[in-house]
Design an enzyme around this catalytic site. Structure first.
Site, mmCIF file in Angstrom:
data_model
loop_
_atom_site.group_PDB
_atom_site.id
_atom_site.type_symbol
_atom_site.label_atom_id
_atom_site.label_comp_id
_atom_site.label_asym_id
_atom_site.label_seq_id
_atom_site.Cartn_x
_atom_site.Cartn_y
_atom_site.Cartn_z
ATOM 1 N N GLN A 66 2.938 9.997 0.868
ATOM 2 C CA GLN A 66 4.419 9.061 0.913
ATOM 3 C C GLN A 66 5.169 9.429 -0.524
ATOM 4 O O GLN A 66 6.312 8.858 -0.349
ATOM 5 C CB GLN A 66 4.137 7.562 1.047
ATOM 6 N N GLY A 95 0.881 -1.123 0.051
ATOM 7 C CA GLY A 95 0.033 -0.295 -0.055
ATOM 8 C C GLY A 95 0.854 1.146 -0.026
ATOM 9 O O GLY A 95 1.969 1.253 0.411
ATOM 10 N N CYS A 150 7.091 -0.314 6.641
ATOM 11 C CA CYS A 150 6.518 0.852 5.959
ATOM 12 C C CYS A 150 7.623 1.015 5.048
ATOM 13 O O CYS A 150 8.791 1.267 5.197
ATOM 14 C CB CYS A 150 6.189 1.953 7.045
ATOM 15 N N LEU A 151 7.144 1.548 3.842
ATOM 16 C CA LEU A 151 8.315 2.119 2.885
ATOM 17 C C LEU A 151 8.762 3.400 3.241
ATOM 18 O O LEU A 151 10.037 3.528 2.609
ATOM 19 C CB LEU A 151 7.278 2.172 1.457
ATOM 20 N N HIS A 171 -1.452 7.214 7.705
ATOM 21 C CA HIS A 171 -0.532 7.955 7.218
ATOM 22 C C HIS A 171 -1.415 9.397 6.668
ATOM 23 O O HIS A 171 -0.878 10.364 7.005
ATOM 24 C CB HIS A 171 0.056 7.494 5.598
ATOM 25 N N HIS A 221 -3.238 1.065 8.405
ATOM 26 C CA HIS A 221 -1.971 1.566 8.156
ATOM 27 C C HIS A 221 -1.946 2.988 7.325
ATOM 28 O O HIS A 221 -1.420 3.926 7.597
ATOM 29 C CB HIS A 221 -0.967 0.588 7.661
ATOM 30 N N GLU A 222 -2.722 2.564 6.032
ATOM 31 C CA GLU A 222 -2.597 3.948 5.373
ATOM 32 C C GLU A 222 -3.517 4.912 5.503
ATOM 33 O O GLU A 222 -3.061 6.073 5.371
ATOM 34 C CB GLU A 222 -3.226 3.336 3.677
#
Length: 183
Positions: free
Chosen positions: A67, A62, A110-111, A156, A152-153
């Site tokens: 991000q 995701g 996480c990226l 963000h 999670h998203e």
């Protein structure tokens, strides 16, 4: 969100769009709540395409718009639910309307914090409502890893990162690891 396994057989992503650099922890865009999308059209569609390409290039599950440096409420996802069914999509102006069940603590990454994974509590079921890139209503109900990804998203887009949900020894371990990376 980084994916939980190293292999994703059958992963077929969109091939239009351009990969954008992932913003790393420390970039203010990650800590600022995102603005709602008010303008729908080719610019938003291009952003969604770019987010998919970026997610696939980074081997993620995701990606939220902030991000990739865009402070708008939108995210893309490609991950499995608790039954192993694959879900691929995007949500614009998402609202996490439900997150319930006994929290499960599982490794999460996480990226925006590459290479780090920590045992993170998440609810096993989540529901997100919003719209698609054309403005049509969308409702995504997820269990298992998909529920984790949805939470999670959405985090963000509210200016959070997954380490904010950590506590105790796990949080201390995460903070030490982040300091060691110079973030």
């Amino acid at each position: 969100m980084s994916k939980k396994t190293t292999a994703r057989p059958g992963r077929r992503g969109r091939r239009r769009g351009t990969a954008r650099p992932i913003r790393l922890l420390g970039d203010p865009v990650l800590r600022t709540p995102c603005d709602p999308v008010r303008t729908f059209g080719t610019s938003l569609e291009r952003l969604i395409d770019d987010m998919f390409i970026t997610m696939y290039d980074e081997d993620g599950a995701g990606v939220a718009a902030n991000q990739v440096g865009v402070p708008l409420r939108a995210f893309v996802y490609d991950c499995d639910d608790a039954r192993g069914r694959r879900h691929v999509g995007h949500v614009v102006n998402p609202v996490l309307v439900a997150a319930d069940g006994e929290p499960l603590v599982e490794p999460e990454g996480c990226l925006s914090l590459p290479g780090l994974r920590f045992a993170t509590p998440r609810f096993p079921r989540a529901v997100v409502e919003g719209v698609d890139a054309g403005g049509a209503p969308v409702r995504v109900e997820g269990t298992g890893y998909l529920a984790r990804c949805l939470q999670h998203e959405c985090g963000h887009l509210d200016g959070g990162v997954y380490i904010d949900t950590l506590s105790g020894d796990t949080r201390r371990e995460a903070m030490r690891a982040i300091r060691a990376l110079g973030r």
